[in-house]
Design an enzyme around this catalytic site. Structure first.
Site, PDB file in Angstrom:
ATOM      1  CG  HIS A 446      -2.239   0.689   0.953  1.00  0.00           C
ATOM      2  ND1 HIS A 446      -2.520   1.344  -0.217  1.00  0.00           N
ATOM      3  CD2 HIS A 446      -3.360   0.833   1.726  1.00  0.00           C
ATOM      4  CE1 HIS A 446      -3.732   1.841  -0.183  1.00  0.00           C
ATOM      5  NE2 HIS A 446      -4.271   1.550   0.990  1.00  0.00           N
ATOM      6  CG  ASP A 450      -4.057   3.754  -6.158  1.00  0.00           C
ATOM      7  OD1 ASP A 450      -4.932   3.120  -6.775  1.00  0.00           O
ATOM      8  OD2 ASP A 450      -3.213   4.476  -6.729  1.00  0.00           O
TER       9      ASP A 450
END
Length: 476
Positions: A446, A450
């Site tokens: 992450h 995204d």
């Protein structure tokens, strides 16, 4: 007694006779033992302590899994000595010298350390020895002759099983042309070489030219559609209740998993799940399975999953990237080396299929067959286990629908595939139909990926699998 050569020595007298030799018995009594005669059955040389050299990847210790030689055997350069297993891969150690094995420093399943002696080899003293090796003088001793293959001048790539097959048939690997990856010699190459020497007719290898399908009357019968549900069977291992705790060191691939997973859990994971309707793909695979079988390859669903992932990575290259330790630079990988997690007796291993972006589905299936065979035998090499850029884990072969896969650093994404289930679904007209459903669980880094990017990639991968004919538009 007929003596052709006698070394000059004190207290020994002999007459010039062709067949008779007379000497004083007291000459046999010396302050120390020393041989007087030298025959063809006696060899004199030096003992070289052949040390375990650095095999790369920062490996400092290995486990000895199999010895291919024993004390007293003769070896030539590049002959296989033993197979060792590190926490990354299995490696075959080959000899640097021509000589006789005098000592094995380790038993099976013992830990051998890089830089420490592995075996002692007696070599001919007149040939000299590399300066970095330790040399020990040894008294002359007789030995039996052993027939071994000689592979000199270049290194020949072959698995231990292939080397044994060649040795049993007295074949020099240097005379065999390898058809495997990087000119690796396969079992089929040995059999074809034997056929040329003996005139025997052998079945074609999997890499032979494409054979047209058999007539309908000779086609391979399709498997029955209504397969019985598989019932889990307990592993047939003797259960012993000793009443005592047992402590074992973590070695091999388990040790690698400890290191990798410890580093992986420092990555902030993002999860995403979806379901895939594989009804059309199941039908397509059933049609292609007999054709692949004729060409010597077992066709599973995984080659389609891998190729679809590669097509998706072309559109979303951030998922085929790596992030440096300082999180300052992202490297986009040019090659799609897609790893496949495998459950083996040695533990979890993740070999990868190289250059998927330029491979066909059939080529991927053929490479998977090779990796699975080597993985089952515990003979995967370092090249097979390193260099991965993206990973798929097919947990569905064991059972389960969902998973939470852990990213393998330095990769940034991984997918876990669940089992294929027959479930009711609705079509566009609201009608219920029987669908082949598989769930997929994605994990992504992450820090650079995204949720929207992961979802778009998953949707593209899903569309390729739900409509496999659409893959033809983007195949390279």
């Amino acid at each position: 007694v007929c003596i052709h050569r006698v070394r000059s020595c004190s207290s020994i007298h002999f007459i010039k006779s062709k067949y008779v030799c007379v000497f004083d018995k007291s000459a046999l009594k010396f302050s120390h033992q020393r041989r007087l005669f030298r025959t063809s059955a006696v060899s004199c040389g030096q003992i070289v302590q052949f040390k375990l050299s650095d095999i790369g990847e920062g490996i400092t210790e290995v486990t000895v899994k199999e010895w291919y030689i024993k004390e007293g055997d003769s070896v030539s350069q590049f002959d296989s000595i033993c197979e060792v297993q590190s926490d990354k891969a299995s490696v075959t150690i080959t000899s640097r010298y021509d000589g006789i094995i005098r000592k094995l420093h380790y038993n099976l399943d013992e830990i051998a350390y890089v830089g420490k002696p592995l075996v002692d080899i007696e070599i001919d003293a007149s040939k000299g020895v590399a300066p970095e090796e330790d040399v020990v003088e040894t008294p002359p001793m007789s030995h039996e002759e052993h027939t071994h293959q000689e592979i000199k001048g270049h290194k020949t790539l072959a698995t231990p099983a292939v080397r044994r097959l060649a040795m049993e048939n007295n074949i020099k690997l240097s005379e065999v042309v390898g058809t495997g990856k990087d000119n690796r010699i396969l079992k089929e190459d040995i059999l074809n070489y034997l056929a040329k020497q003996t005139g025997a007719i052998l079945p074609p290898s999997p890499k032979a030219e494409i054979i047209p399908p058999l007539p309908k009357s000779e086609t391979v019968p399709a498997a029955p559609k209504d397969k019985a549900r598989k019932i889990p069977v307990p592993v047939s291992r003797p259960i012993v209740f000793s009443g005592k705790d047992k402590t074992e060191p973590i070695t091999g691939f388990h040790k690698a998993m400890v290191k990798t997973m410890s580093a992986a859990l420092k990555i902030p994971h993002f999860g995403y799940c979806d379901e895939i309707d594989l009804t059309q793909l199941v039908q397509l695979r059933e049609e292609l399975k007999p054709l692949a079988q004729i060409r010597g390859v077992k066709l599973s669903f995984m080659p389609f999953f891998i190729k679809a992932a590669s097509l998706g990575l072309l559109q979303y290259p951030i998922l085929n990237a790596s992030l440096d330790e300082s999180c300052q630079n992202v490297t986009y990988k040019a090659l799609h080396n897609i790893g496949v997690a495998m459950d083996t007796e040695q533990g979890l291993i993740v070999p990868n299929v190289k250059n998927v972006q330029v491979c066909s589905v059939f080529e991927i299936a053929s490479e998977l067959n090779r990796l699975q065979s080597l993985g089952s035998a515990g003979q995967l090499g370092t090249n097979d286990l390193t260099g991965g850029t993206f990973t798929l884990s097919n947990i569905g072969t064991i059972g389960g629908t969902y998973a939470k896969p852990v990213i393998l650093p330095p990769e940034v994404a991984i997918g876990a595939l669940g089992k294929i289930q027959v479930l009711p679904r609705f079509n566009g007209k609201g009608e219920v139909f029987k669908a082949q459903i598989m769930n997929v669980s994605w994990s992504a880094d992450h820090r650079i990926i995204d949720g929207a990017t992961m979802a778009r990639f998953s949707n593209l991968w899903k569309s390729y699998l739900e409509n496999p004919a659409s893959m033809l538009l983007d195949l390279k």
